[in-house]
Write an enzyme that holds these catalytic residues in place. Structure first.
Site, short mmCIF file in Angstrom:
data_model
loop_
_atom_site.label_atom_id
_atom_site.label_comp_id
_atom_site.label_asym_id
_atom_site.label_seq_id
_atom_site.Cartn_x
_atom_site.Cartn_y
_atom_site.Cartn_z
N SER A 239 -114.90 95.64 -37.99
CA SER A 239 -115.71 94.75 -38.82
C SER A 239 -116.67 95.62 -39.62
CB SER A 239 -116.43 93.73 -37.95
OG SER A 239 -117.13 94.37 -36.96
N LEU A 240 -117.57 95.00 -40.35
CA LEU A 240 -118.48 95.76 -41.20
C LEU A 240 -119.90 95.60 -40.71
CD1 LEU A 240 -117.03 94.69 -44.66
CD2 LEU A 240 -117.02 97.02 -43.76
N CYS B 239 -129.64 47.52 -27.32
CA CYS B 239 -129.27 47.98 -28.66
C CYS B 239 -127.84 48.55 -28.62
CB CYS B 239 -130.23 49.06 -29.13
SG CYS B 239 -129.78 49.73 -30.74
N CYS C 284 -136.11 53.16 -30.89
CA CYS C 284 -135.81 51.74 -30.86
C CYS C 284 -136.18 51.24 -29.47
CB CYS C 284 -134.31 51.57 -31.11
SG CYS C 284 -133.67 50.03 -30.48
N CYS D 50 -135.40 48.34 -35.70
CA CYS D 50 -134.18 49.14 -35.56
C CYS D 50 -133.09 48.57 -36.47
CB CYS D 50 -133.72 49.10 -34.10
SG CYS D 50 -132.07 49.76 -33.87
N TYR E 109 -107.30 94.85 -50.10
CA TYR E 109 -108.34 95.82 -50.41
C TYR E 109 -108.20 97.16 -49.69
CZ TYR E 109 -110.08 93.63 -46.12
OH TYR E 109 -110.18 93.13 -44.87
N GLU F 224 -120.21 69.28 -25.26
CA GLU F 224 -119.27 68.43 -24.53
C GLU F 224 -118.19 69.29 -23.87
OE1 GLU F 224 -118.41 64.32 -26.65
OE2 GLU F 224 -118.46 65.95 -28.08
N CYS G 124 -130.26 46.88 -34.02
CA CYS G 124 -130.47 45.68 -33.19
C CYS G 124 -131.72 44.90 -33.54
CB CYS G 124 -130.50 46.07 -31.71
SG CYS G 124 -132.02 46.92 -31.26
N GLU H 45 -117.17 95.55 -53.97
CA GLU H 45 -116.11 94.53 -54.06
C GLU H 45 -116.65 93.22 -53.49
OE1 GLU H 45 -112.91 95.94 -51.63
OE2 GLU H 45 -112.79 97.85 -52.68
N ARG I 297 -106.02 88.94 -37.55
CA ARG I 297 -106.86 89.96 -36.94
C ARG I 297 -106.88 89.82 -35.41
NH1 ARG I 297 -112.34 90.58 -35.42
NH2 ARG I 297 -113.07 92.69 -35.85
N LYS J 83 -116.83 90.02 -51.19
CA LYS J 83 -116.38 89.76 -49.82
C LYS J 83 -115.98 88.29 -49.76
CE LYS J 83 -117.92 90.71 -45.07
NZ LYS J 83 -117.54 89.47 -44.44
N LYS K 262 -118.45 100.33 -50.73
CA LYS K 262 -117.66 101.37 -50.05
C LYS K 262 -117.84 102.72 -50.75
CE LYS K 262 -114.14 97.95 -48.98
NZ LYS K 262 -112.79 97.45 -49.21
N LYS L 143 -125.03 91.02 -47.26
CA LYS L 143 -124.90 89.58 -47.01
C LYS L 143 -125.87 88.80 -47.89
CE LYS L 143 -121.85 89.07 -43.74
NZ LYS L 143 -121.81 88.27 -42.58
N ASP M 229 -114.62 84.86 -48.45
CA ASP M 229 -114.70 84.27 -47.12
C ASP M 229 -113.38 83.61 -46.74
OD1 ASP M 229 -115.98 83.66 -44.83
OD2 ASP M 229 -117.13 81.97 -45.64
N GLU N 102 -107.26 89.75 -47.33
CA GLU N 102 -107.86 88.48 -46.94
C GLU N 102 -107.01 87.33 -47.48
OE1 GLU N 102 -110.63 89.22 -45.26
OE2 GLU N 102 -111.83 87.40 -45.20
S1 IVH Z 1 -113.28 96.24 -46.04
C1 IVH Z 1 -113.00 98.21 -41.56
N1 IVH Z 1 -113.36 94.72 -48.14
O1 IVH Z 1 -114.80 91.16 -44.11
C2 IVH Z 1 -113.16 96.93 -42.23
N2 IVH Z 1 -113.43 93.67 -46.02
O2 IVH Z 1 -116.85 91.64 -42.08
C3 IVH Z 1 -112.99 97.14 -43.70
N3 IVH Z 1 -113.54 91.22 -46.12
O3 IVH Z 1 -112.62 91.70 -41.46
C4 IVH Z 1 -113.13 95.90 -44.37
N4 IVH Z 1 -113.53 91.06 -48.31
O4 IVH Z 1 -111.72 90.35 -43.41
C5 IVH Z 1 -113.37 94.76 -46.79
N5 IVH Z 1 -113.42 93.50 -50.10
C6 IVH Z 1 -113.41 93.55 -48.78
C7 IVH Z 1 -113.47 92.37 -48.01
C8 IVH Z 1 -113.48 92.47 -46.62
C9 IVH Z 1 -113.55 90.38 -47.17
C10 IVH Z 1 -113.59 90.79 -44.71
C11 IVH Z 1 -112.52 91.40 -43.86
C12 IVH Z 1 -113.23 92.01 -42.66
C13 IVH Z 1 -114.57 91.36 -42.74
C14 IVH Z 1 -115.62 92.29 -42.16
#
Ligand code: IVH
Length: 665
Positions: free
Chosen positions: A83-84, A428, A422, A404, A223, A36, A407, A114, A137, A116, A286, A310, A118, A171
């Site tokens: 990002s990762l 309808c 229908c 239906c 972190y 939309e 209707c 560690e 960010r 992750k 890490k 993931k 959300d 986070e």
């Molecule tokens: S380390 C250079 N550690 O995941 C980036 N990130 O997909 C280093 N996140 O933007 C990130 N838990 O917001 C790291 N234990 C953790 C995390 C973490 C969540 C998020 C973070 C980042 C995103 C990357």
């Protein structure tokens, strides 16, 4: 469209799009479907092209989506928030380890795993121990300054025990209980629910009023230290310990060890994730040693010393309390599993589409069954399978309704299609809006000004529900409505009146009979010439018409035999809608003849030639058969010409065909 109308349309589209943008970016609460939004945006772009004088710098068409909101001041990050890169299997983690070992030229590296969580990334800056900036960010380089709201998060210290300069990353998230409670309150207050805790956290952090943020009970964990002077930190483990000593929350579910141990850790967390009090979407592995991290460095997008493992989509078992049927605007009936609400991947799932009859049969889903639900692509819940061990004996297979639910019209399953429909396309209530928009559309009876929004408005105001109602609309009824004035109401009434004269073809198309498209409607109208003839026609007669096959003939017979449809046609006739074919032949030399075109003609293109042939009573077909009367061949004619010669069919060139027409004239 007059210039004034264009201006009004510009203003209303701008308003809709600005509101949608605000809902999406400011409140993280989308109120328009993507399609939309795209549709409105497209309309505005087209309008601005046609009327450049209305184009302003502030137009939604001139903004880059996702850029920081102007409502917050921006904050330029000293180091971009990267990002990762992702891993989905043990092998992916093994190769990540291989790459690190190769670059560092050593083996048996130590890693830290560690959770992750959300949520949404945040950068905090402390000067002399005092919190001075909290920023989102954003696009990784420039974020929004949300310091006033960050101060409202209980577990973020406003002042550190030591007066240091410090920059850290972490986070902000909303735990599951808070999320469920917040959504309950929102429903009670008549507000839209947040889709998942991540949206809940983002929406709560990006409030203009920080009192509101305070009420949302957000949490945080940190972190990474990105800036710290005067203290040597050698490992990620030490960094986390130091953050803890300063008063920050860090996540305790972590493990130090070899890559093999990391792989095992990921597996245990997959098992554990459903029992955590917050949503996670993976594990971050890490390299523990900071000097190694520096040596490994980063690409422009992500560090080479870390990877996100993931998770596969989360699954849960819940009960199908009932299987209901929802009727879409196009009349398609979709079965829906009504589930005992269950939290999956951080959001509550209480319904899942079962798509169609075959899908239910294939998985043998019955009301009362326990089923495995998973969220595909993180948002749309789907039924994976039935847990047969838990099926009670008395559960009966699902029977698709024959009427239906909205209707009570008969439901048909079009041969070859999976979906049920229908058959009340013209009456309808679920289909009113869609049906009337189609009825008034350009290729149908073409009522200028009766588009989607206006149809919706008229239906909501109970002014129209079937095509005949459109012709009963009075200027006074329209003028009273929001957005109308005397002139616009007059214009619409005029456009409606004009639409009575479109003729049989457009009218037939306007009915929206399944499988009867624009072209078929035209061919049918030319063949039958009056509505009376169509109403009397038997299946065989429909089949005589070129292009009409079994399925379309069945659809037509069904439509014209339905009493309610005949009433609507009668009603339209009484309102003065023309029910005859307006097309007049210029000649009849090709009457009943079928002509196939092939190759390139010297003067006419394909469309023009088709029209010419139709003007003289002929039909154009695409393939050569014994039924073909002429083949009209231009240059580079191929296999069709060969076939014509083989079958002994008369071949004409353009000049030859024109000569035949002239003979008649
Ligand atoms: S380390 C250079 N550690 O995941 C980036 N990130 O997909 C280093 N996140 O933007 C990130 N838990 O917001 C790291 N234990 C953790 C995390 C973490 C969540 C998020 C973070 C980042 C995103 C990357």
């Amino acid at each position: 469209m007059t210039k004034k109308e264009a201006k009004e349309k510009n203003e209303s589209l701008t308003k809709i799009l600005n509101k949608a943008n605000e809902d999406y970016y400011l409140y993280d609460m989308p109120t328009l479907a993507d399609s939309e939004f795209d549709d409105y945006m497209h309309q505005l772009i087209e309008l601005e092209k046609e009327y450049p004088e209305f184009l302003k710098d502030t137009s939604p068409t001139q903004k880059v989506g996702g850029a920081p909101l102007v409502l917050f001041s921006t904050y330029t990050h000293r180091y971009p928030l990267l990002s990762l890169s992702n891993a989905f299997s043990g092998e992916d983690l093994d190769s990540f380890n291989g790459r690190c070992e190769k670059t560092l030229e050593k083996t048996e590296l130590q890693y830290i795993g560690e959770l992750k969580i959300d949520g949404l990334s945040i950068a905090l800056i402390y000067q002399k121990g005092k919190l001075v900036v909290g920023a989102t960010r954003g696009d990784g380089f420039i974020g929004e300054n949300v310091t006033h709201n960050v101060r409202m998060i209980k577990d973020i210290p406003l002042e550190l025990p030591v007066p240091i300069d410090l920059e850290i990353r972490g986070e902000v998230y909303m735990d599951n209980d808070t999320f469920v409670k917040l959504n309950k309150e929102r429903v009670e207050a008549g507000l839209a629910e947040f889709r998942n805790p991540r949206n809940g956290a983002a929406g709560s952090l990006r409030q203009l009023d920080s009192k509101e943020t305070k009420k949302r009970h957000l949490s945080s964990f940190f972190y990474e230290i990105t800036y710290l002077k005067g203290k040597d930190i050698e490992t990620q483990e030490e960094a986390l310990e130091y953050l803890e000593s300063l008063g920050f929350s860090t996540n305790k579910d972590r493990l130090l060890g070899s890559i093999e141990e990391m792989i095992a850790f990921c597996e245990t967390i997959v098992e554990k994730r459903g029992h955590l009090s917050y949503g996670i979407d993976g594990v971050v592995i890490k390299v523990n040693n900071i000097r190694d991290q520096i040596e490994l460095g980063s690409t422009t997008k992500s560090p080479r010393w870390a990877i996100a493992y993931k998770f596969p989509p989360e699954q849960q078992i819940t009960k199908v309390e009932d299987i209901s049927i929802s009727v879409g605007r196009t009349g398609v009936l979709t079965p829906v599993a009504e589930l005992t609400p269950v939290l999956i991947g951080g959001s509550v799932v209480s319904r899942a589409s079962l798509h169609n009859e075959d899908y239910i049969k294939e998985k043998d889903i019955r009301a009362g069954d326990y089923v495995v639900i998973q969220k595909a692509g993180d948002v749309i819940p789907e039924v994976v399978k039935v847990v047969l061990d838990r099926r009670q004996e008395d559960l009966v297979p699902f029977v698709f309704p024959t009427r239906c639910p909205v209707c009570n019209s008969p439901v048909i399953r079009i041969a070859g299609e999976a979906g049920h429909r229908c058959t009340g396309e013209l009456y309808c209530p679920a289909q009113w809006v869609k049906g009337l928009i189609h009825f008034a559309s350009r290729e149908a009876v073409d009522i200028d000004g009766l588009g989607e929004k206006i149809v919706e408005l008229f239906v909501n105001e109970k002014l129209i529900s079937n095509p005949g109602d459109i012709y009963r609309l009075k200027k006074d009824d329209i003028e009273k409505l929001e957005g109308f004035r005397e002139k616009s109401a007059n214009n619409l009434v005029e456009a409606i009146s004009k639409s009575k004269q479109r003729g049989l073809g457009p009218l037939l198309f306007a009915f929206g009979i399944p499988l009867v498209g624009n072209k078929s409607a035209k061919v049918l109208a030319r063949y039958f010439r009056t509505m009376g003839a169509l109403l009397k026609a038997k299946k065989e007669e429909f089949l005589n018409v070129e292009d009409v096959g079994e399925k379309m003939a069945d659809s037509l017979v069904r439509f014209f035999s339905e009493e309610r449809n005949r009433k609507i046609i009668e009603d339209l006739k009484n309102q003065g809608v023309m029910m005859e074919e307006t097309f007049v032949l210029k000649g009849s030399i090709f009457k009943g003849k079928t002509i196939v075109l092939t190759g390139t003609l010297p003067h006419y293109d394909r469309k023009e030639m088709m029209k010419l042939i139709e003007d003289y009573g002929g039909k154009v077909s695409t393939s050569v058969s014994k039924k073909t009367d002429y083949v009209l061949a231009g240059s580079e004619a191929g296999s069709k010409l060969e076939k014509a010669n083989k079958l002994g069919i008369e071949v004409l060139d353009e000049e030859g065909l024109l000569k035949l027409l002239n003979k008649e004239a």
